[in-house]
Design a protein around this motif. Structure first.
Motif, mmCIF file in Angstrom:
data_model
loop_
_atom_site.group_PDB
_atom_site.id
_atom_site.type_symbol
_atom_site.label_atom_id
_atom_site.label_comp_id
_atom_site.label_asym_id
_atom_site.label_seq_id
_atom_site.Cartn_x
_atom_site.Cartn_y
_atom_site.Cartn_z
ATOM 1 N N HIS A 25 0.828 -1.206 0.000
ATOM 2 C CA HIS A 25 0.000 0.000 0.000
ATOM 3 C C HIS A 25 0.865 1.259 0.000
ATOM 4 C CE1 HIS A 25 -3.727 -2.169 0.331
ATOM 5 N NE2 HIS A 25 -3.257 -2.844 1.365
ATOM 6 N N GLY A 26 1.935 1.245 -0.797
ATOM 7 C CA GLY A 26 2.791 2.407 -0.959
ATOM 8 C C GLY A 26 3.858 2.601 0.095
ATOM 9 N N ARG A 27 3.854 1.769 1.131
ATOM 10 C CA ARG A 27 4.857 1.894 2.187
ATOM 11 C C ARG A 27 5.926 0.821 2.018
ATOM 12 N NH1 ARG A 27 1.014 2.867 7.454
ATOM 13 N NH2 ARG A 27 0.318 4.924 6.822
ATOM 14 N N PRO A 28 7.188 1.170 2.276
ATOM 15 C CA PRO A 28 8.257 0.177 2.138
ATOM 16 C C PRO A 28 8.021 -1.029 3.057
ATOM 17 C CG PRO A 28 9.167 2.363 2.491
ATOM 18 C CD PRO A 28 7.691 2.476 2.687
ATOM 19 N N ALA A 29 8.167 -2.222 2.489
ATOM 20 C CA ALA A 29 7.965 -3.438 3.268
ATOM 21 C C ALA A 29 9.223 -4.289 3.309
ATOM 22 C CB ALA A 29 6.809 -4.245 2.690
ATOM 23 N N GLY A 30 10.194 -4.016 2.456
ATOM 24 C CA GLY A 30 11.427 -4.779 2.468
ATOM 25 C C GLY A 30 12.281 -4.495 1.255
ATOM 26 N N VAL A 31 13.563 -4.834 1.378
ATOM 27 C CA VAL A 31 14.507 -4.688 0.271
ATOM 28 C C VAL A 31 15.252 -6.006 0.139
ATOM 29 C CG1 VAL A 31 16.522 -3.458 -0.609
ATOM 30 C CG2 VAL A 31 14.788 -2.222 0.693
ATOM 31 N N LEU A 32 15.328 -6.509 -1.081
ATOM 32 C CA LEU A 32 16.049 -7.749 -1.350
ATOM 33 C C LEU A 32 17.234 -7.430 -2.246
ATOM 34 C CD1 LEU A 32 12.938 -9.938 -2.203
ATOM 35 C CD2 LEU A 32 14.134 -9.829 -0.026
ATOM 36 N N ARG A 33 18.373 -8.039 -1.933
ATOM 37 C CA ARG A 33 19.582 -7.793 -2.713
ATOM 38 C C ARG A 33 20.246 -9.112 -3.068
ATOM 39 N NH1 ARG A 33 19.630 -3.831 1.334
ATOM 40 N NH2 ARG A 33 19.551 -1.729 0.506
ATOM 41 N N GLY A 34 21.029 -9.082 -4.128
ATOM 42 C CA GLY A 34 21.853 -10.222 -4.516
ATOM 43 C C GLY A 34 21.050 -11.449 -4.893
ATOM 44 N N ASP A 35 21.451 -12.601 -4.356
ATOM 45 C CA ASP A 35 20.814 -13.878 -4.688
ATOM 46 C C ASP A 35 19.343 -13.911 -4.264
ATOM 47 O OD1 ASP A 35 23.178 -14.815 -5.718
ATOM 48 O OD2 ASP A 35 23.756 -15.881 -3.890
ATOM 49 N N ARG A 36 19.030 -13.291 -3.135
ATOM 50 C CA ARG A 36 17.635 -13.276 -2.678
ATOM 51 C C ARG A 36 16.755 -12.518 -3.664
ATOM 52 N NH1 ARG A 36 16.145 -11.945 2.996
ATOM 53 N NH2 ARG A 36 14.453 -13.316 2.395
ATOM 54 N N ALA A 37 17.261 -11.419 -4.222
ATOM 55 C CA ALA A 37 16.491 -10.651 -5.202
ATOM 56 C C ALA A 37 16.263 -11.481 -6.468
ATOM 57 C CB ALA A 37 17.205 -9.350 -5.543
ATOM 58 N N ALA A 38 17.285 -12.204 -6.901
ATOM 59 C CA ALA A 38 17.155 -13.040 -8.093
ATOM 60 C C ALA A 38 16.142 -14.163 -7.869
ATOM 61 C CB ALA A 38 18.513 -13.617 -8.477
ATOM 62 N N LYS A 39 16.189 -14.796 -6.689
ATOM 63 C CA LYS A 39 15.227 -15.852 -6.371
ATOM 64 C C LYS A 39 13.801 -15.299 -6.345
ATOM 65 C CE LYS A 39 17.711 -19.188 -3.542
ATOM 66 N NZ LYS A 39 17.833 -19.748 -2.183
ATOM 67 N N PHE A 40 13.649 -14.122 -5.735
ATOM 68 C CA PHE A 40 12.328 -13.493 -5.657
ATOM 69 C C PHE A 40 11.785 -13.222 -7.056
ATOM 70 C CE2 PHE A 40 9.994 -9.512 -6.011
ATOM 71 C CZ PHE A 40 8.863 -9.826 -5.284
ATOM 72 N N LEU A 41 12.604 -12.632 -7.933
ATOM 73 C CA LEU A 41 12.142 -12.294 -9.277
ATOM 74 C C LEU A 41 11.746 -13.537 -10.067
ATOM 75 C CD1 LEU A 41 14.669 -9.464 -10.136
ATOM 76 C CD2 LEU A 41 12.215 -9.228 -9.683
#
Length: 79
Positions: A22-38
């Motif tokens: 709802h427009g508020r930051p809920a988390g940031v993913l970087r590196g391998d975690r970001a790739a897995k998420f995508l």
């Protein structure tokens, strides 16, 4: 169980992913975690995947449990 809604994500140039609810930051993913998420968000239900990754996944009974008499605070003495 209500379907999760209101989640969105933004993929940044450096490869990190910013998740919002709802427009508020809920988390940031970087590196391998970001790739897995995508990879997961493309193949599954995007709202459900984002809810799981942010930890905002609800089972639907939290409000009911919070209102139960035994969860109203204070200790009662039995006896």
């Amino acid at each position: 169980m209500p379907r999760p809604q209101g989640f969105a994500y933004l993929e940044l140039r450096d490869g990190s992913v910013v998740l919002t609810h709802h427009g508020r930051p809920a988390g940031v993913l970087r590196g391998d975690r970001a790739a897995k998420f995508l990879a997961e968000v493309v193949t599954g239900d995007a709202q459900l995947v984002m809810a799981r990754w942010t930890g905002a996944y609800r089972f639907g009974n939290e409000r009911q449990a919070r209102n139960h008499p035994r969860n109203q605070g204070g200790r009662t003495r039995r006896g």
